[in-house]
Design a protein around this motif. Structure first.
Motif, PDB file in Angstrom:
ATOM      1  N   LEU A 193       0.846  -1.183   0.000  1.00 23.52           N
ATOM      2  CA  LEU A 193       0.000   0.000   0.000  1.00 23.52           C
ATOM      3  C   LEU A 193       0.884   1.237   0.000  1.00 23.52           C
ATOM      4  CD1 LEU A 193      -1.127  -2.181   2.396  1.00 23.52           C
ATOM      5  CD2 LEU A 193      -3.135  -0.713   2.150  1.00 23.52           C
ATOM      6  N   TRP A 194       0.423   2.286  -0.670  1.00 27.71           N
ATOM      7  CA  TRP A 194       1.120   3.563  -0.643  1.00 27.71           C
ATOM      8  C   TRP A 194       0.236   4.569   0.080  1.00 27.71           C
ATOM      9  CZ3 TRP A 194       1.949  -0.002  -4.362  1.00 27.71           C
ATOM     10  CH2 TRP A 194       3.274  -0.227  -4.780  1.00 27.71           C
ATOM     11  N   VAL A 195       0.801   5.222   1.101  1.00 30.06           N
ATOM     12  CA  VAL A 195       0.063   6.118   1.990  1.00 30.06           C
ATOM     13  C   VAL A 195       0.626   7.526   1.853  1.00 30.06           C
ATOM     14  CG1 VAL A 195      -0.555   6.625   4.378  1.00 30.06           C
ATOM     15  CG2 VAL A 195      -0.424   4.240   3.600  1.00 30.06           C
ATOM     16  N   ALA A 196      -0.198   8.463   1.413  1.00 33.46           N
ATOM     17  CA  ALA A 196       0.218   9.860   1.255  1.00 33.46           C
ATOM     18  C   ALA A 196      -0.407  10.706   2.348  1.00 33.46           C
ATOM     19  CB  ALA A 196      -0.199  10.384  -0.117  1.00 33.46           C
ATOM     20  N   ASP A 197       0.387  11.592   2.918  1.00 32.43           N
ATOM     21  CA  ASP A 197      -0.124  12.445   3.978  1.00 32.43           C
ATOM     22  C   ASP A 197      -1.248  13.326   3.437  1.00 32.43           C
ATOM     23  OD1 ASP A 197       0.230  13.134   6.761  1.00 32.43           O
ATOM     24  OD2 ASP A 197       0.775  15.135   6.063  1.00 32.43           O
ATOM     25  N   GLY A 198      -2.318  13.457   4.206  1.00 33.44           N
ATOM     26  CA  GLY A 198      -3.451  14.265   3.807  1.00 33.44           C
ATOM     27  C   GLY A 198      -4.470  13.523   2.967  1.00 33.44           C
ATOM     28  N   VAL A 199      -4.169  12.271   2.592  1.00 34.47           N
ATOM     29  CA  VAL A 199      -5.103  11.464   1.795  1.00 34.47           C
ATOM     30  C   VAL A 199      -5.660  10.374   2.706  1.00 34.47           C
ATOM     31  CG1 VAL A 199      -5.403  10.065  -0.259  1.00 34.47           C
ATOM     32  CG2 VAL A 199      -3.732  11.929  -0.265  1.00 34.47           C
ATOM     33  N   PRO A 200      -6.980  10.287   2.879  1.00 37.24           N
ATOM     34  CA  PRO A 200      -7.558   9.388   3.892  1.00 37.24           C
ATOM     35  C   PRO A 200      -7.596   7.920   3.489  1.00 37.24           C
ATOM     36  CG  PRO A 200      -9.309  10.491   2.707  1.00 37.24           C
ATOM     37  CD  PRO A 200      -8.017  11.082   2.196  1.00 37.24           C
ATOM     38  N   THR A 201      -7.158   7.583   2.293  1.00 38.73           N
ATOM     39  CA  THR A 201      -7.222   6.222   1.774  1.00 38.73           C
ATOM     40  C   THR A 201      -5.934   5.927   1.030  1.00 38.73           C
ATOM     41  OG1 THR A 201      -8.609   4.728   0.428  1.00 38.73           O
ATOM     42  CG2 THR A 201      -8.309   6.961  -0.383  1.00 38.73           C
ATOM     43  N   PRO A 202      -5.515   4.668   0.920  1.00 41.16           N
ATOM     44  CA  PRO A 202      -4.287   4.381   0.168  1.00 41.16           C
ATOM     45  C   PRO A 202      -4.384   4.902  -1.266  1.00 41.16           C
ATOM     46  CG  PRO A 202      -4.960   2.447   1.424  1.00 41.16           C
ATOM     47  CD  PRO A 202      -6.083   3.435   1.532  1.00 41.16           C
ATOM     48  N   VAL A 203      -3.306   5.506  -1.774  1.00 39.20           N
ATOM     49  CA  VAL A 203      -3.332   5.999  -3.137  1.00 39.20           C
ATOM     50  C   VAL A 203      -3.132   4.856  -4.136  1.00 39.20           C
ATOM     51  CG1 VAL A 203      -2.548   8.278  -2.437  1.00 39.20           C
ATOM     52  CG2 VAL A 203      -0.869   6.586  -3.173  1.00 39.20           C
ATOM     53  N   ARG A 204      -2.588   3.757  -3.665  1.00 40.36           N
ATOM     54  CA  ARG A 204      -2.466   2.563  -4.501  1.00 40.36           C
ATOM     55  C   ARG A 204      -2.417   1.341  -3.605  1.00 40.36           C
ATOM     56  NH1 ARG A 204       2.546   0.963  -8.637  1.00 40.36           N
ATOM     57  NH2 ARG A 204       1.523  -0.851  -9.596  1.00 40.36           N
ATOM     58  N   ILE A 205      -3.052   0.257  -4.028  1.00 44.20           N
ATOM     59  CA  ILE A 205      -3.051  -1.010  -3.308  1.00 44.20           C
ATOM     60  C   ILE A 205      -2.713  -2.095  -4.323  1.00 44.20           C
ATOM     61  CG2 ILE A 205      -4.372  -2.610  -1.880  1.00 44.20           C
ATOM     62  CD1 ILE A 205      -6.264  -0.218  -1.266  1.00 44.20           C
ATOM     63  N   LEU A 206      -1.603  -2.762  -4.120  1.00 43.73           N
ATOM     64  CA  LEU A 206      -1.120  -3.737  -5.091  1.00 43.73           C
ATOM     65  C   LEU A 206      -0.967  -5.104  -4.441  1.00 43.73           C
ATOM     66  CD1 LEU A 206       0.125  -4.557  -7.849  1.00 43.73           C
ATOM     67  CD2 LEU A 206       2.342  -3.785  -6.948  1.00 43.73           C
ATOM     68  N   GLN A 207      -1.586  -6.120  -5.038  1.00 42.46           N
ATOM     69  CA  GLN A 207      -1.381  -7.496  -4.623  1.00 42.46           C
ATOM     70  C   GLN A 207      -0.539  -8.184  -5.686  1.00 42.46           C
ATOM     71  OE1 GLN A 207      -4.892  -9.763  -3.719  1.00 42.46           O
ATOM     72  NE2 GLN A 207      -3.810 -11.714  -3.814  1.00 42.46           N
ATOM     73  N   ARG A 208       0.558  -8.797  -5.261  1.00 37.92           N
ATOM     74  CA  ARG A 208       1.449  -9.500  -6.178  1.00 37.92           C
ATOM     75  C   ARG A 208       1.462 -10.983  -5.826  1.00 37.92           C
ATOM     76  NH1 ARG A 208       6.850  -8.089  -7.027  1.00 37.92           N
ATOM     77  NH2 ARG A 208       6.455  -7.887  -9.276  1.00 37.92           N
ATOM     78  N   GLU A 209       1.499 -11.823  -6.826  1.00 37.59           N
ATOM     79  CA  GLU A 209       1.508 -13.274  -6.622  1.00 37.59           C
ATOM     80  C   GLU A 209       2.711 -13.862  -7.347  1.00 37.59           C
ATOM     81  OE1 GLU A 209      -2.202 -14.642  -8.093  1.00 37.59           O
ATOM     82  OE2 GLU A 209      -3.383 -13.670  -6.523  1.00 37.59           O
ATOM     83  N   ASP A 210       3.543 -14.573  -6.607  1.00 40.55           N
ATOM     84  CA  ASP A 210       4.743 -15.197  -7.181  1.00 40.55           C
ATOM     85  C   ASP A 210       5.595 -14.178  -7.922  1.00 40.55           C
ATOM     86  OD1 ASP A 210       3.965 -17.748  -6.248  1.00 40.55           O
ATOM     87  OD2 ASP A 210       2.658 -18.009  -7.996  1.00 40.55           O
ATOM     88  N   GLY A 211       5.706 -12.981  -7.354  1.00 36.34           N
ATOM     89  CA  GLY A 211       6.564 -11.957  -7.917  1.00 36.34           C
ATOM     90  C   GLY A 211       5.965 -11.165  -9.061  1.00 36.34           C
ATOM     91  N   GLU A 212       4.708 -11.431  -9.435  1.00 36.86           N
ATOM     92  CA  GLU A 212       4.073 -10.734 -10.541  1.00 36.86           C
ATOM     93  C   GLU A 212       2.851  -9.963 -10.050  1.00 36.86           C
ATOM     94  OE1 GLU A 212       3.130 -13.338 -13.723  1.00 36.86           O
ATOM     95  OE2 GLU A 212       5.146 -14.178 -13.895  1.00 36.86           O
ATOM     96  N   ASP A 213       2.607  -8.796 -10.678  1.00 28.94           N
ATOM     97  CA  ASP A 213       1.446  -7.994 -10.319  1.00 28.94           C
ATOM     98  C   ASP A 213       0.162  -8.758 -10.613  1.00 28.94           C
ATOM     99  OD1 ASP A 213       3.309  -6.105  -9.744  1.00 28.94           O
ATOM    100  OD2 ASP A 213       2.633  -4.628 -11.234  1.00 28.94           O
ATOM    101  N   ALA A 214      -0.745  -8.756  -9.655  1.00 34.49           N
ATOM    102  CA  ALA A 214      -2.052  -9.384  -9.847  1.00 34.49           C
ATOM    103  C   ALA A 214      -3.112  -8.285  -9.802  1.00 34.49           C
ATOM    104  CB  ALA A 214      -2.296 -10.444  -8.785  1.00 34.49           C
ATOM    105  N   VAL A 215      -3.730  -8.057  -8.656  1.00 32.90           N
ATOM    106  CA  VAL A 215      -4.747  -7.014  -8.526  1.00 32.90           C
ATOM    107  C   VAL A 215      -4.095  -5.707  -8.110  1.00 32.90           C
ATOM    108  CG1 VAL A 215      -6.839  -6.313  -7.313  1.00 32.90           C
ATOM    109  CG2 VAL A 215      -6.516  -8.703  -7.955  1.00 32.90           C
TER     110      VAL A 215
END
Length: 276
Positions: free
Chosen positions: A243-265
């Motif tokens: 997850l990437w968290v930016a100050d002043g933003v109430p929700t993650p700016v990006r949420i990444l799930q990776r499986e076996d080293g590759e981007d999934a969701v």
């Protein structure tokens, strides 16, 4: 490229991990957030105030956020996350909805909704009830609900859940649902911090450990640029959650799930706005 069917499973996993959560009937009865507040613009997202130091306290506030949903590098749909407050009951609700409208996800009309009703005990987000609905045309239509009984210190799930996960799960102070953990990460992320939470969701309990980057890094999503702390789950094995968290933003700016080293969701913030 992986077969198309795992897209459904991956989206379900991402939703449960959110990730980030009350029975759906309660969610529908609650007042809808007011969308009149202006959404952020690129200028607002990159302004000094939006990306100042990460050491200021972050208080829980109502918001509505829209995401692009990607799978294996391909745009697959949209997602919406919101936090709503019920002052009359001294309770809050966090919702996440994922809708597939492109590729295989669009063909099967993938629709996932998850919600948690919670209160705030001191600095703890305490889940009270949870619901998940997962739909895909011709594939499945499943719903589960969970209740957290803080008097008996147990949580129980009903609906489309296996027999093993219908057994009451012992809970303890500080336990959270998947969506609440995401709110806790927003609240707790500080440069170099180690974060530990206990997930109790969908009939099971697991420990989650996260490591926060020492300094914010530049991250661009939907043509918006942020300075954000990178928060990585460190005990996921071959399944990574970042997850990437930016100050002043109430929700993650990006949420990444990776499986076996590759981007999934991959959920990428498009806009967010405050809600009453």
């Amino acid at each position: 490229m992986r077969p198309a069917v795992p897209l459904i499973a991956a989206c379900v996993l991402a939703t449960a991990a959110l990730v980030a959560t009350m029975p759906r009937a309660s969610a529908q009865d609650a007042p809808a957030p007011n969308a009149a507040t202006e959404a952020t613009t690129p200028d607002q997202a990159t302004s000094p105030s939006a990306n100042a130091g990460m050491d200021e306290p972050r208080t829980l506030q109502p918001f509505v956020a829209s995401y692009e949903a990607w799978y294996e590098g391909r745009h697959a749909g949209t997602a919406t996350m919101q936090v709503v407050r019920d002052d009359a009951a001294s309770r809050w609700r966090v919702d996440l909805g994922v809708r597939g409208d492109r590729g295989f996800a669009g063909i099967v009309n993938l629709n996932i909704e998850q919600s948690t009703v919670f209160d705030v005990a001191g600095e703890v987000y305490r889940p009270l009830s949870q619901a998940t609905t997962r739909k895909a045309a011709l594939f499945f239509n499943r719903r589960t609900t969970g209740t957290y009984d803080w008097r008996a210190n147990t949580a129980r799930w009903t609906g489309d859940v296996s027999k093993e996960r219908r057994v009451p799960v012992p809970i303890e102070h500080g336990d959270m649902s998947g969506l609440l953990i995401n709110l806790a990460v927003i609240r707790d992320a500080q440069p170099g911090a180690t974060l530990q939470y206990r997930l109790v969701d969908n009939g099971r309990a697991r420990d989650y450990h996260y490591q926060v980057s020492a300094e914010p890094e530049s991250v661009t999503v939907a043509e918006l640029s942020y300075r954000a702390l990178k928060v990585e789950r460190t005990n996921g094995g071959n399944d990574e959650m970042i997850l990437w968290v930016a100050d002043g933003v109430p929700t993650p700016v990006r949420i990444l799930q990776r499986e076996d080293g590759e981007d999934a969701v991959d959920l990428r913030l498009v806009e967010y706005r405050a809600a009453p």
